[in-house]
Design an enzyme around this catalytic site. Structure first.
Site, short mmCIF file in Angstrom:
data_model
loop_
_atom_site.label_atom_id
_atom_site.label_comp_id
_atom_site.label_asym_id
_atom_site.label_seq_id
_atom_site.Cartn_x
_atom_site.Cartn_y
_atom_site.Cartn_z
N GLY A 314 -12.08 2.31 5.53
CA GLY A 314 -12.85 1.12 5.81
C GLY A 314 -12.32 -0.15 5.14
O GLY A 314 -11.12 -0.33 4.94
N SER A 315 -13.24 -1.01 4.77
CA SER A 315 -12.90 -2.36 4.32
C SER A 315 -12.16 -2.40 2.99
O SER A 315 -11.73 -3.49 2.57
CB SER A 315 -14.17 -3.20 4.23
OG SER A 315 -14.76 -3.34 5.51
N THR A 316 -12.03 -1.28 2.29
CA THR A 316 -11.22 -1.29 1.07
C THR A 316 -9.77 -1.67 1.37
O THR A 316 -9.04 -2.09 0.48
CB THR A 316 -11.24 0.10 0.40
OG1 THR A 316 -10.80 1.09 1.34
CG2 THR A 316 -12.65 0.44 -0.07
N PHE A 317 -9.34 -1.53 2.66
CA PHE A 317 -7.97 -1.87 3.05
C PHE A 317 -7.76 -3.38 3.20
O PHE A 317 -6.62 -3.84 3.25
CB PHE A 317 -7.63 -1.17 4.38
CG PHE A 317 -6.88 0.12 4.22
CD1 PHE A 317 -5.70 0.35 4.91
CD2 PHE A 317 -7.35 1.11 3.39
CE1 PHE A 317 -5.01 1.54 4.78
CE2 PHE A 317 -6.68 2.31 3.25
CZ PHE A 317 -5.50 2.53 3.94
#
Length: 597
Positions: A314-317
């Site tokens: 998810g948005s951790t990237f």
């Protein structure tokens, strides 16, 4: 030997001339001859007696010495004289970074039987079944009486069980000494240690081999005869590991999750101070890995979610897209980018969480703070697919992690077969490719380390190891500053721990179905963080499988409500254990401070 004549002619003639009897001369010579023969025989007999006496002395001395040695040694079963390779039973201990024992050896005994030597097989079978519930008396009786000459009954006995078997008193029951592997901390660090089992076995010893985790990955080192006396020192801290597992377990319960993983990593050395995966198991009694056909791999307690779990993160990237765009000089922290949602790309529609629109323009920093998919996608299109792949590859996302676990080589990231522009877009916000939590923790450690790559390791290090620079130091600092603002005014506000300057990014990804597509109400939540932001020392990462927070009127499944509070509590507990003092702001100079003498 010269013999003297009994009747020498000269003496006989002289005796006759003097009128003496010549027979006297013969008798005298005969007497002297007999005396010489008797003296020679006595001498030979004395020598023979001396030799015989000395031989008896040596023989009985040797027997006495051997009997004394046997009486002073532990009783053991006779060894076979057949030729063959010797079984190496010894194995080095495993300790944490502070020398506390994680795995060691314990002397125990195995139980085997020689049925042909048994006096009363049915009685023996009945009494063994009473001692060991898993053994059946009828089955034992059949095995004892079907003509077999050797039967293994138990690989390991407790001292109490050994005494009970000894009390049976049958000569057909025999004990074989052996070493077994002991994990004194039970389930603690189970997925790191893995477990062990017996390899080659004999009645006098058994080979201990690693079956998973560090035990198998470092099997050759642990069995090396030259290093048996030198413990294998791991990088983990047992106290930190215990705190992390306790908090993660409580978090899984509170968030109604199926399981979870947590990682603590030193950003300078790559040392893993804690790696937890729950549910866990006891390596002293490793369970059967067989699962029902409809079960997921993660349902097994043997499954290491931190290493083997390959998820869309998810948005951790998103921070990787921002960092690469800054590295390429395409944007700065304050550069405004188009974030007008939804974004149409061919037949695909890129939307924000809950249909929000953060546009029309956002600064790159605010793209991270608000976790804008559209803003991140626009930066990714500026970067391009080829450069995006090269950057993610430099962070380790295209290969298995090199950590010293036997499960690691099989946990390779899942990459798209092709990399069109839509994959460039979705990958920028953590969809379309899958990686493990350890991959993510390593990449965040690279950012926190000033843009120099680190290699994750479970072995204790003496200092930082040289890495490759993948981004400028000022870019890495700007990325950490953005992550800090995600905590202070963004989606990870619950991660704030006073005094420790936590910086991190949330990630909520829909869980894929086996048959294709995604679940509507099942997610994988991740929070990746570093602290303290002003001088990053450690990465703290928490991943939860299918969490749902139910304290409100509606169920909440985003990482900000699930993984973030768990990670915050972990940071609050472990920071003092790691020797990091909280940073307390000094009071204004014009304020009065009460002081008591």
């Amino acid at each position: 030997m010269t013999r003297t004549p009994l009747r020498p002619l000269a003496r006989i003639l002289k005796a006759r001339a003097q009128g003496e009897n010549p027979d006297v001369i013969e008798r005298e010579n005969l007497r002297l001859r007999h005396e010489q023969m008797r003296d020679a025989s006595r001498t030979r007999a004395e020598v023979r007696l001396l030799i015989l006496g000395f031989s008896f002395f040596v023989a009985f001395s040797a027997i006495g010495i051997r009997m004394g040695a046997l009486s002073a040694s532990e009783a053991a079963e006779p060894r076979s004289l057949a030729s063959g390779a010797e079984i190496l039973a010894q194995r080095a201990d495993i300790t944490d970074r502070n020398g506390r024992v994680l795995a060691t050896n314990m002397l125990t005994h195995a139980l085997y039987a020689h049925p042909k030597d048994m006096v009363d097989p049915p009685r023996v079978a009945a009494e063994l079944a009473a001692i060991f519930p898993e053994l059946k008396a009828d089955d034992l009786t059949r095995r004892f009486t079907d003509g077999r000459s050797f039967i293994w009954l138990r690989k390991v006995l407790s001292p109490e069980q050994m005494q009970q078997v000894h009390d049976i008193g049958d000569p057909g029951l025999l004990f074989g000494p052996r070493e077994m592997r002991l994990y004194p901390n039970g389930t603690l660090a189970a997925h790191i240690l893995g477990g062990s089992s017996f390899g080659a076995e004999g009645v006098h010893s058994a080979e201990v081999i690693g079956t998973a985790g560090v035990e198998r990955a470092m099997d050759a080192r642990l069995r090396d005869p030259a290093l048996v006396g030198t413990p294998l020192e791991l990088s983990i801290d047992l106290t930190v590991q215990a705190a992390v597992e306790e908090i993660l377990d409580a978090g899984i319960t509170m968030m109604n999750a199926k399981g979870g993983a947590a990682i603590i990593m030193d950003v300078k050395t790559g040392e893993i101070l804690s790696l937890a995966s729950l549910p866990a198991f006891d390596p002293n009694n490793r369970p059967n890995p067989v699962l029902p056909k409809d079960a997921e791999p993660g349902d097994s307690p043997l499954f290491n979610r931190a290493v083997q779990g390959v998820y869309e993160l998810g948005s951790t990237f998103k921070i990787f897209a921002a960092a690469q765009a800054m590295e390429l000089g395409l944007v700065g922290p304050d550069t405004m980018v188009d974030a007008n949602a939804p974004m149409q790309w061919g037949k695909h529609r890129i939307k924000e969480f809950q249909g929000k629109n953060y546009g029309p323009l956002l600064s790159v920093t605010d793209v991270m703070v608000k976790s804008s998919n559209v803003g991140t996608a626009k930066m990714a299109l500026q970067i391009g697919g080829l450069r995006q792949q090269a950057f993610l590859k430099s962070l380790g996302f295209f290969e298995a992690t090199p950590v010293e676990l036997t499960e690691a080589p099989g946990a390779r990231p899942l990459l798209p077969a092709r990399w069109p522009e839509i994959v460039t877009i979705t990958t920028s916000y953590g969809h379309g490719m899958s990686a493990s939590p350890l991959h993510l923790a390593t990449a965040y450690a690279t950012i926190a380390n000033g843009g120099i790559t680190v290699k994750p390791t479970l072995m204790k290090q003496t200092g930082p190891r040289p890495g490759t620079r993948v981004m400028r130091e000022d870019v890495a600092d700007a990325a950490v500053s953005m992550l800090r603002q995600v905590v202070t005014r963004g989606t990870a506000s619950m991660a704030e721990v006073p005094g420790y300057e936590v910086a991190g990014k949330t990630g909520t990804a829909d869980k894929p179905k086996r048959t294709g597509g995604y679940y509507k109400d099942k997610v994988i939540n991740t929070f990746a963080s570093v602290f303290p932001a002003s001088d990053p020392r450690y990465v703290v990462l928490v991943t939860l499988d299918e969490p749902v927070e139910t304290s409100g009127t509606e169920p909440r499944r985003t990482a900000g409500w699930t993984s973030v509070p768990v990670a915050a509590e972990i940071t609050r507990r472990i920071a003092p254990l790691l020797g990091i003092r909280p940073m307390v702001e000094a009071p204004p100079a014009d304020r009065l401070t009460a002081v008591r003498n």
